[in-house]
Design an enzyme around this catalytic site. Structure first.
Site, PDB file in Angstrom:
ATOM      1  N   GLY A   1       0.808  -1.254  -0.077  1.00 46.50           N
ATOM      2  CA  GLY A   1       0.072  -0.102  -0.051  1.00 46.50           C
ATOM      3  C   GLY A   1       0.777   1.363  -0.017  1.00 46.50           C
TER       4      GLY A   1
ATOM      5  N   GLU B   1       3.789  -6.782   2.108  1.00 51.17           N
ATOM      6  CA  GLU B   1       3.525  -7.200   0.631  1.00 51.17           C
ATOM      7  C   GLU B   1       3.375  -6.010  -0.353  1.00 51.17           C
ATOM      8  OE1 GLU B   1      -0.595  -8.513   0.962  1.00 51.17           O
ATOM      9  OE2 GLU B   1      -0.145 -10.143   2.297  1.00 51.17           O
ATOM     10  N   PRO B   2       4.617  -5.503  -0.458  1.00 50.04           N
ATOM     11  CA  PRO B   2       4.919  -4.144  -1.424  1.00 50.04           C
ATOM     12  C   PRO B   2       4.674  -4.505  -2.859  1.00 50.04           C
ATOM     13  CG  PRO B   2       6.869  -4.778  -0.617  1.00 50.04           C
ATOM     14  CD  PRO B   2       5.951  -5.577   0.069  1.00 50.04           C
ATOM     15  N   GLY B   3       3.942  -3.607  -3.742  1.00 49.95           N
ATOM     16  CA  GLY B   3       3.851  -3.638  -5.086  1.00 49.95           C
ATOM     17  C   GLY B   3       4.365  -2.488  -5.601  1.00 49.95           C
ATOM     18  N   ARG B   4       3.510  -1.670  -5.710  1.00 45.43           N
ATOM     19  CA  ARG B   4       3.762  -0.347  -6.320  1.00 45.43           C
ATOM     20  C   ARG B   4       4.890   0.442  -5.981  1.00 45.43           C
ATOM     21  NH1 ARG B   4      -0.773   2.624  -8.262  1.00 45.43           N
ATOM     22  NH2 ARG B   4      -2.105   1.554  -6.454  1.00 45.43           N
TER      23      ARG B   4
ATOM     24  N   TYR C   1      -9.314   4.927 -13.288  1.00 41.52           N
ATOM     25  CA  TYR C   1      -9.309   5.664 -11.847  1.00 41.52           C
ATOM     26  C   TYR C   1      -9.208   7.121 -12.152  1.00 41.52           C
ATOM     27  CZ  TYR C   1      -7.412   0.951 -10.438  1.00 41.52           C
ATOM     28  OH  TYR C   1      -7.274  -0.274 -10.600  1.00 41.52           O
TER      29      TYR C   1
ATOM     30  N   CYS D   1     -11.878   2.278 -29.510  1.00 41.98           N
ATOM     31  CA  CYS D   1     -13.138   2.850 -29.735  1.00 41.98           C
ATOM     32  C   CYS D   1     -13.797   2.896 -28.489  1.00 41.98           C
ATOM     33  CB  CYS D   1     -13.984   2.166 -31.037  1.00 41.98           C
ATOM     34  SG  CYS D   1     -13.212   2.093 -32.396  1.00 41.98           S
ATOM     35  N   GLU D   2     -13.600   3.725 -27.438  1.00 38.68           N
ATOM     36  CA  GLU D   2     -14.208   4.271 -26.333  1.00 38.68           C
ATOM     37  C   GLU D   2     -13.981   5.737 -26.033  1.00 38.68           C
ATOM     38  OE1 GLU D   2     -15.856   2.367 -23.864  1.00 38.68           O
ATOM     39  OE2 GLU D   2     -15.565   0.426 -24.674  1.00 38.68           O
TER      40      GLU D   2
HETATM   41  C1  LIG Z   1      -3.472  -8.295  -0.601  1.00 36.01           C
HETATM   42  C2  LIG Z   1      -2.684  -7.507  -1.172  1.00 36.01           C
HETATM   43  N1  LIG Z   1      -1.405  -7.036  -1.055  1.00 36.01           N
HETATM   44  C3  LIG Z   1      -0.656  -6.210  -1.515  1.00 36.01           C
HETATM   45  C4  LIG Z   1      -1.025  -5.485  -2.363  1.00 36.01           C
HETATM   46  C5  LIG Z   1      -0.035  -4.487  -2.924  1.00 36.01           C
HETATM   47  O1  LIG Z   1      -0.512  -2.996  -2.829  1.00 36.01           O
HETATM   48  P1  LIG Z   1       0.521  -2.072  -3.386  1.00 36.01           P
HETATM   49  O2  LIG Z   1       1.007  -2.309  -4.876  1.00 36.01           O
HETATM   50  O3  LIG Z   1      -0.226  -0.837  -3.068  1.00 36.01           O
HETATM   51  O4  LIG Z   1       1.699  -2.070  -2.368  1.00 36.01           O
HETATM   52  C6  LIG Z   1      -2.472  -5.478  -2.920  1.00 36.01           C
HETATM   53  C7  LIG Z   1      -2.933  -4.313  -3.826  1.00 36.01           C
HETATM   54  O5  LIG Z   1      -3.350  -3.497  -3.512  1.00 36.01           O
HETATM   55  C8  LIG Z   1      -3.207  -6.505  -2.029  1.00 36.01           C
HETATM   56  O6  LIG Z   1      -4.406  -6.328  -2.523  1.00 36.01           O
HETATM   57  N1  LIG Z   2      -4.959  -1.564  -9.961  1.00 43.64           N
HETATM   58  C1  LIG Z   2      -4.589  -0.512  -8.717  1.00 43.64           C
HETATM   59  C2  LIG Z   2      -4.325  -1.014  -7.491  1.00 43.64           C
HETATM   60  C3  LIG Z   2      -5.041  -2.129  -6.899  1.00 43.64           C
HETATM   61  C4  LIG Z   2      -4.396  -2.875  -5.735  1.00 43.64           C
HETATM   62  C5  LIG Z   2      -4.897  -4.118  -5.782  1.00 43.64           C
HETATM   63  N2  LIG Z   2      -5.328  -4.391  -4.375  1.00 43.64           N
HETATM   64  C6  LIG Z   2      -3.944   0.467  -9.365  1.00 43.64           C
HETATM   65  O1  LIG Z   2      -3.780   0.339 -10.589  1.00 43.64           O
HETATM   66  O2  LIG Z   2      -3.857   1.586  -8.762  1.00 43.64           O
END
Ligand SMILES: Cc1ncc(COP(=O)(O)O)c(C=O)c1O
Ligand SMILES: N[C@@H](CCCC[NH3+])C(=O)O
Length: 423
Positions: A239, A273-276, A320, A346-347
């Site tokens: 998050g 659980e970092p992603g972004r 979004y 086409c949107e």
């Molecule tokens: C369960 C869970 N963990 C981790 C993430 C990764 O989130 P972020 O990319 O914001 O770090 C998400 C997406 O929001 C998620 O749904």
């Molecule tokens: N898909 C979203 C994030 C969702 C995270 C999933 N829980 C985005 O692009 O910002």
């Protein structure tokens, strides 16, 4: 800091010019910098170096096996939400003992696959899922390691569509109702209760919601202990936000300090659980200008730059209203005008930018859509029968296609015309 910088007026990814890659790969494509991916992973992970922790990269944010393999080699695990993501993580060489499985809708088949693979934890999100998991595990003669994903009802102060920890969201089990479920699970023959998990949303730019969540979790862990249930893992989810525009998210170090302070006194392993925050600014999408045009109405005129990538390739702006900075790959463009940068789909909602002050560009110019490493390619679709684009990784002065552009044949792969339709 990332490794997408201009040198002599040309955008480079590490030591290679983006135009040189485009010449060989064609457009559009996603481009990831290995040095940036590595740097961001390490910056996050090492912020927690002095606590017992496991960084499980959120596969959904960027799931190419080359990216997963890189994080695996840096000691990372994976946070998965489907059988497909489990398959990827294993193929990428991530140790199943570092894989945790979240998500509200795990099927019987997916639970079986997770159990067979020997993953570290299932983050269970409902009572029915618990019963399903217990019976699948019983049928297989194994025990399922479980955390419950509790919903702490904390406002993450982010976009409504990516907020997950409010009681009105579908995720998790209300924290106030979870105790009974833990007691029930503790008595189940094929369940081993191990942890508490939560994830309150994505693109958070404040630390306070994380701290509020951890306080609630801590209180809850105390109540579990009173019932004789001890917790080995506390999973705080992902998050942490990034800079797309003018956001001021906390540095991972600041985030880590706040979390570590709250964790003191807890004897559990921290899971993150970092992603972004790791991949978001480690990737861009490169697209080529196809046409420019001006549509005039009675009292207005609207300028459009039509590019070869659209909402099927990067859906965040359409979905979004998300902002992504866009820059010409060659910096010499000086005359600005306000444009919408739109795709070929086409949107009306197919845009990458709206009313953006942008240098005047021409057919054939390359544009870089920034901050596209997270939820970019992974949310791509084949809408309008557009083959999904290529993914490329750069390391120093080398680059490799880590996913081929889809072919027309791949577009219709698996489709058939039944006899009763054939003439
Ligand atoms: C369960 C869970 N963990 C981790 C993430 C990764 O989130 P972020 O990319 O914001 O770090 C998400 C997406 O929001 C998620 O749904
Ligand atoms: N898909 C979203 C994030 C969702 C995270 C999933 N829980 C985005 O692009 O910002």
């Amino acid at each position: 800091m990332n490794h997408f910088q201009y040198k002599n007026g040309e955008l480079f990814c590490e030591d290679i010019s983006v135009s040189a890659i485009a010449k060989e790969v064609g457009t559009p494509f996603y481009l990831y910098s290995k040095a940036t991916l590595t740097r961001h992973f390490k910056a996050f992970d090492s912020s927690f170096a002095d606590v017992d922790h496991l960084t499980c990269f959120a596969v959904k944010s960027c799931s190419n096996i080359a990216v997963l393999s890189l994080f695996g080699s840096l000691g990372g695990g994976a946070d998965i939400v489907s059988g497909g993501e489990l398959f990827r993580a294993i193929r990428a060489g991530i140790d199943p003992k570092r894989i945790i499985y979240s998500g509200v809708g795990k099927s019987v088949e997916e639970l079986r696959y997770g159990l067979k693979s020997g993953i570290l934890l299932f983050n269970v999100e409902s009572e029915q899922e618990l019963h399903r998991l217990n019976s699948v595990a019983a049928e297989m003669g194994v025990t399922a390691p479980v955390s419950f994903r509790v919903n702490p009802d904390v406002d993450p102060k982010t976009h409504a569509y990516i907020s997950t920890g409010l009681s009105k969201n579908k995720f998790g089990i209300p924290i106030n109702e979870s105790l009974d479920l833990y007691i029930q699970a503790d008595d189940m023959a094929n369940i081993e209760v191990k942890g508490v998990s939560c994830h309150i949303g994505s693109q958070l730019t404040l630390i306070s919601p994380f701290v509020e969540t951890l306080r609630k979790v801590k209180g809850f862990v105390g109540r579990l202990e009173e019932k004789g249930i001890s917790i080995q893992y506390i999973d705080l989810g992902g998050g942490l936000g990034i800079v797309y525009d003018d956001e001021e998210p906390p540095h991972p170090q600041e985030y880590a300090e706040a979390i570590k302070e709250e964790m003191s006194g807890l004897e559990a392993t921290l899971i993150l659980e970092p992603g972004r925050v790791i991949v978001g600014n480690a990737g861009i999408m490169v697209t080529e200008v196809q046409y420019t045009k001006t549509n005039r109405g009675g009292d207005h005129e609207k300028h459009f730059v039509v590019v070869d990538a659209g909402m099927s390739d990067l859906s965040r702006p359409s979905l979004y209203g998300a902002y992504h900075a866009i820059q010409p790959v060659k910096e010499d463009k000086a005359v600005f005008q306000v444009v919408d940068i739109v795709g070929p789909i086409c949107e009306t909602g197919d845009f990458l930018a709206k009313d953006m002050a942008f240098p005047r560009v021409e057919q054939g110019d390359l544009l870089a859509v920034l901050s596209a490493g997270a939820y970019g390619f992974t949310m791509a679709s084949n809408y309008n029968s557009r083959p999904r684009v290529a993914e490329v990784m750069v390391a120093g002065d080398q680059f490799k296609i880590i996913r081929q552009r889809e072919s027309m044949e791949q577009l219709i792969q698996g489709e058939s015309i039944p006899e009763f339709v054939e003439k």
